[in-house]
Design a protein around this motif. Sequence first.
Motif, PDB file in Angstrom:
ATOM      1  N   SER A 214     142.297  79.665  46.715  1.00  0.00           N
ATOM      2  CA  SER A 214     142.744  78.287  46.552  1.00  0.00           C
ATOM      3  C   SER A 214     142.060  77.378  47.552  1.00  0.00           C
TER       4      SER A 214
ATOM      5  N   ASP B 237     153.723  77.809  48.229  1.00  0.00           N
ATOM      6  CA  ASP B 237     154.991  78.238  47.643  1.00  0.00           C
ATOM      7  C   ASP B 237     154.861  79.628  47.038  1.00  0.00           C
ATOM      8  N   GLY B 238     153.616  79.950  46.622  1.00  0.00           N
ATOM      9  CA  GLY B 238     153.388  81.257  46.012  1.00  0.00           C
ATOM     10  C   GLY B 238     153.402  82.400  47.011  1.00  0.00           C
ATOM     11  N   LEU B 239     153.368  82.086  48.295  1.00  0.00           N
ATOM     12  CA  LEU B 239     153.472  83.148  49.308  1.00  0.00           C
ATOM     13  C   LEU B 239     154.906  83.651  49.329  1.00  0.00           C
ATOM     14  N   LYS B 240     155.087  84.923  49.010  1.00  0.00           N
ATOM     15  CA  LYS B 240     156.450  85.424  48.917  1.00  0.00           C
ATOM     16  C   LYS B 240     157.035  85.669  50.304  1.00  0.00           C
TER      17      LYS B 240
ATOM     18  N   LEU C 200     145.591  83.011  50.346  1.00  0.00           N
ATOM     19  CA  LEU C 200     145.323  81.605  50.028  1.00  0.00           C
ATOM     20  C   LEU C 200     143.842  81.324  49.842  1.00  0.00           C
TER      21      LEU C 200
ATOM     22  N   PRO D 296     151.505  74.215  45.999  1.00  0.00           N
ATOM     23  CA  PRO D 296     151.968  75.286  45.101  1.00  0.00           C
ATOM     24  C   PRO D 296     151.494  76.669  45.555  1.00  0.00           C
ATOM     25  N   ALA D 297     150.275  76.722  46.108  1.00  0.00           N
ATOM     26  CA  ALA D 297     149.762  78.006  46.589  1.00  0.00           C
ATOM     27  C   ALA D 297     150.617  78.517  47.746  1.00  0.00           C
TER      28      ALA D 297
ATOM     29  N   GLU E   6     138.641  86.931  44.723  1.00  0.00           N
ATOM     30  CA  GLU E   6     139.738  87.176  43.799  1.00  0.00           C
ATOM     31  C   GLU E   6     139.710  88.569  43.215  1.00  0.00           C
TER      32      GLU E   6
END
Lengths: 262, 299, 353
Positions: B220, B188-191, B217, B185-186, B295
């Motif tokens: 994560s 996938d979160g990379l645009k 990333l 999912p992380a 973060e």
Amino acid sequence: MKQGTFWSWVVFIAGAIYFFLPLIATFEFSMRARRGVYSFDAYRSVLADPQFRDTLSYSVVLALLTIVLGLAIVTPTAFWVRLKLPRLRPYIEFITLLPLVIPPIVIVFGYIRLYNTASYLPLTGSLRGTDFLLMCGYATLSLPYMYRAVDTGLRSIDLVTMTEAAQSLGASWTTIILRLVLPNVLVAILSGAFLTFAIVIGEYVLAALLNRPAFGPYMVWMGGNRAYEPAALAVIAFAITWACMGLIQLLTRFQKHTSKKR
Amino acid sequence: MTIASHTDTSPRRSPLALPGWSWNWLGVVPFALFALLFLILPTIQIVFGAFRTPEGDITLRNIAGLMEPNILHAAWVSIKLSLISALGGCIIGLGLAIAVIRGGLPSVLRDATMTFSGVASNFAGVPLAFAFIATLGRLGIVTLLLRDLLGINLSALGFNLISFTGLTLAYLYFQIPLMLLIIAPALDGLKREWREAAESLGAEGIEYWRRVALPVLWPSLLGTFALLFANAFGAVATAMALTGSSLSIIPIILFAQIRGDVLQDPHLGYAIAFGMIAITGIANLIYIILRSRAERWLK
Amino acid sequence: MAFLQLKSLIKSFGPVRVVQEFNLDVARGEFVSLLGPSGCGKTTVLRMVAGFESPTSGQIIIDGADVTGLRPSQRNVGLVFQSYALFPNLTVAGNIAFGLKVARKPSDEIATRVKDMLKLIGLPDLGERYPFELSGGQQQRVALARALAVRPRVLLLDEPLSALDAKIRVSLRDQIRDIQRELGITTIFVTHDQEEALSISDRVVVMNKGRADQIGTPHEIYNKPKTEFVANFVGTLNAFTAVVTHAAKGTIKVNDTAITVPHLREMQLTNGAQVKLGLRPEALHVGKQPAPATNLPATVEDVHFLGSVIRLRVRLGDEVMSIDTFNRSTEKPPVIGGKTTISLNPTDLILIQ
């Protein structure tokens, strides 16, 4: 781009070999029981073993009970926290994640010491009591997965708005929970349930240390005493895990189809 | 408007409720009770027990008892095993995830890999040990094939499944899929736009990964590493079934202590268990600190 | 010679041709908009210029050099996305410095350039913030600065304002135009918003189904639309059909009213032919006007109060038309159902073919 795809294939194939070889090997090994030819002798001997049936059914029953207990604890809590006590959510989430940090062996050690025959709650004193303790232990181990699954399911439906809308239309709490919440998180709940099932079925440490005749200790005992039967057991255990995960996949896919209509 | 006014007067508060006081917290009592009885109290029991004598006096002797060479050695082996299998799991898992998700492979492979990871990450424990014995054990298929077809004798080369290396190899079997499941999912979160923006600014390939993707990333990755570490550190079943008790790692020693029941000093068990909590706790603390630093750019 | 040339660009995805025979010359420092509905191929054209799609055939030439085969990282083209796409792990300054760092510029040069850029976009004090701490409009300005920091030869803007609130959209639009003028950078701006395109462009390309229907200044596009699609897509249009009654004089008949349209004389129409005509809402007037205007009786069907303008829907026989009139506080607004006379100037009629 072309070169990248090439390396992707290399990595993927290497991974596939690492992950499939043991599976193939286990299956091949389980068939070697008769000298020189492949046979299902190991499976026959496993299936004929009354201990196999006893321990597996013990674990299956325990898994089902664990699922019921886990859902009874997790679902109302997750629902209530989302709806009424959102400020408690981080704390509840933290607690549910603790079993990932505290090793199971430590937790069960605590049980043995806390609930021994000399304590206020001598659960380990009786067989049923130990069974109950084991079930609670499994529910604890599955807490992170169960809570996450249900909470994710609840998040996807905007509970507060939905409940308010239902209330404004005159729905009672029972109607809200049975007709609105449950159908919407059913898939999430079932996913959590199957995952719990897969975890409980093969679990070893808790059952062994609480001395209950579960499938996990049986497998270890076989591993120490037989040559080919353990491989057959591994194939069976793998098939059970696979079936559970397959069902989860099927369910999520089903859900995707229904929720796409939004 | 009617809906809003209706909900305001709807029977949200029980008639018993005093102003400013709500019975809502009652809803979490079952959960709290369960967590207390079967998670928190047992853990506290261990922690307290580690600092008490059998007679109930406070002491540091139990902790001092951990300083025995065999326990220290086992702890070191456990930490090494957990670190290496977690690191390996992270790196290989990330590589596989990138290959499957971003590598231009058919999307069927991606779905298949993710499903398989769901299975394999739960394939830990006893059956996994059997699978590796059947693969790389003395009569394992790979061992035999290498010997018969290529004339390579694995054990002569120093490889032994019942060893640190063997155990690491087996642990990777559930560590890598766990990594895949968490990191997918992380990834996938990379645009896509980040990559394109980087490329149009001259950064492509490795440069993009180094400057954008990996830093994004990183939290994560750290989290997964901590999880994999704890996962390996507490694992007993695979090691037990694979090595019997010939490889001494901390959980196996604790297992023997609990099983044996006849300890010279029963509170040494407490101390070992406490040590395990302390190590996974510290690992998670480090993770939390690193994550809060990594973060800064997240909400 | 044009600075940026797109020559017969064709792009197919499988059997679908999303861009067909696209030709465009953009002069140095010119601001050109690609305008069209979603799926018309405008973004694909932009992505081909950026290098993220390679054309099936055709050529892209920047400053005389063919860049068709170059990778995006080699083109030195600045790109701004609808979703801002700022790197979330870098500060505002870090984002702006990104391209310069990749190019391994000396750090003092990077620092000065970042400072200049922050000043240019009007956010001189926000360098140390992270993207999530900024509003959408601020993020998009940073994205613009990031694209401009490397001094690209061409600036490409892909619907940069579509994710923003209406007010910010207008102010940022003007700011983008100011910055573009100040730097004199050749710019292509993709949008589906006709008002946006008309207000800031030197020239507009109206795209439809992968083709450029019309290329022209905003004035030409609005007042002399070449195709029915352009006429309808850009602005509001009252369309109606008429019959040519006297081609040589340019006389046509609409609802039994004869109108003589001077510029139809050159169109070489034949008597009795049906023609499609269009009229902008602001070309119609409420109330009588002297000749050569044509006066027509009408009924008010609906009144929309839009602030500075009141838009009426009036019925003339079978046709319903929109009329824009200025809102004057001293005048009573028209009432629904009221009878009125509207007038039009024949020279305002647009022939759609």
